[in-house]
Design an enzyme around this catalytic site. Sequence first.
Site, PDB file in Angstrom:
ATOM      1  CD  GLN A  82      -3.314  -2.427   3.407  1.00 35.17           C
ATOM      2  OE1 GLN A  82      -3.338  -3.366   3.524  1.00 35.17           O
ATOM      3  NE2 GLN A  82      -2.210  -1.668   2.994  1.00 35.17           N
ATOM      4  CE  LYS A  91      -1.402  -6.313   2.071  1.00 35.48           C
ATOM      5  NZ  LYS A  91      -1.219  -5.375   2.868  1.00 35.48           N
ATOM      6  CG  ASP A 131       1.286  -6.269   8.116  1.00 33.18           C
ATOM      7  OD1 ASP A 131       1.887  -7.094   7.287  1.00 33.18           O
ATOM      8  OD2 ASP A 131       0.454  -5.419   8.039  1.00 33.18           O
TER       9      ASP A 131
END
Length: 297
Positions: A97, A53, A120
């Site tokens: 994450q 990322k 997200d």
Amino acid sequence: MTAKIIDGNEIAKRVRAEWKHRVDALQARGVQPGLAVVIVGDNPASQVYVRHKTKACADMGIHSEKHEFPADAPEQKVLDTIARLNANPAIHGILVQLPLPAHFESRRLLEAIAVEKDVDGFNLYNVGALVAGDTVFPPCTPFGVQCMLEYSNIPISGQNVVVVGASNIVGKPMAMMLMKKDATVCITHIKTRDLAQFTILADILVVAVGKPNVITAPMVKTGAVVIDVGINRLPDGRLVGDVDFEAVREKASYITPVPGGVGPMTVTMLLVNTIQSAERFAAIQMPAASKVAAAAG
Ligand code: NAP
């Protein structure tokens, strides 16, 4: 019939090139999109994903920063960091994450992310918005699958879609997104009896389970589009999906490989969501007069 391969790397490259122009346009106005990644513990897979990322952001001209905590960090310390990132105008996207160490309440951390920075798409508001058909940020993996279908000119409207796997991250949002595109959608899961009786009906079969060979050729309709989201590491080190690729490709019309299918799209859609967020922030910040000037010029 041998299926056409849907090349995730190639589509990701095209999408990134299109969105790079939008980063350049933002930068010309003095705005650099910014993404903050919060990572707790030392899960090796998570470390690899975060590295990908970070590199993808750098390639696109997106500022990224990593906020790392040891596995035994107090939850409040992570929540304080998220609160600071929520208030930071240079940050347009925040992600935590997953998975988190066992003593963390994932939901509490995901809910702490400001809705307008939840790139997200896991915050409950965003989940609800997806169900109501008014998405703020589509979750990256299903968004990537939808994008792959669209770039491959595969019709969705009116098609029978079967989603195998019902997770909050992939299966459920995938079903919602394709239903919104007017597909007839069926979700199957671990308790589904005789999985094949459903999968055989699919014009588009999306598989997100995390077990090799869950889908074999007899379970697939001739000419179906098969999207394999699964990522599995075999004992010999090979990376495979959930679909028996070699056999199913002789029956399907389109198929995604693993690796090189859905994976590159997931990171790409994270970039897209972050850029879109920066555009929304820039639109709010730009005074009305300069909006008119920008539109004219
Ligand atoms: P997950 O949270 O473990 O969910 C898997 C789902 O599949 C669950 O709903 C599970 O049901 C269901 N399931 C398990 N065995 C099944 C079976 N035999 N038949 C039908 N359904 C079954 O996993 P996930 O996060 O959705 O990820 C799924 C896979 O996609 C993993 O391999 C993951 O690594 C991969 N993935 C790839 C990307 C990418 O970018 N390519 C992104 C995300 C995930 P229960 O919950 O009832 O057990």
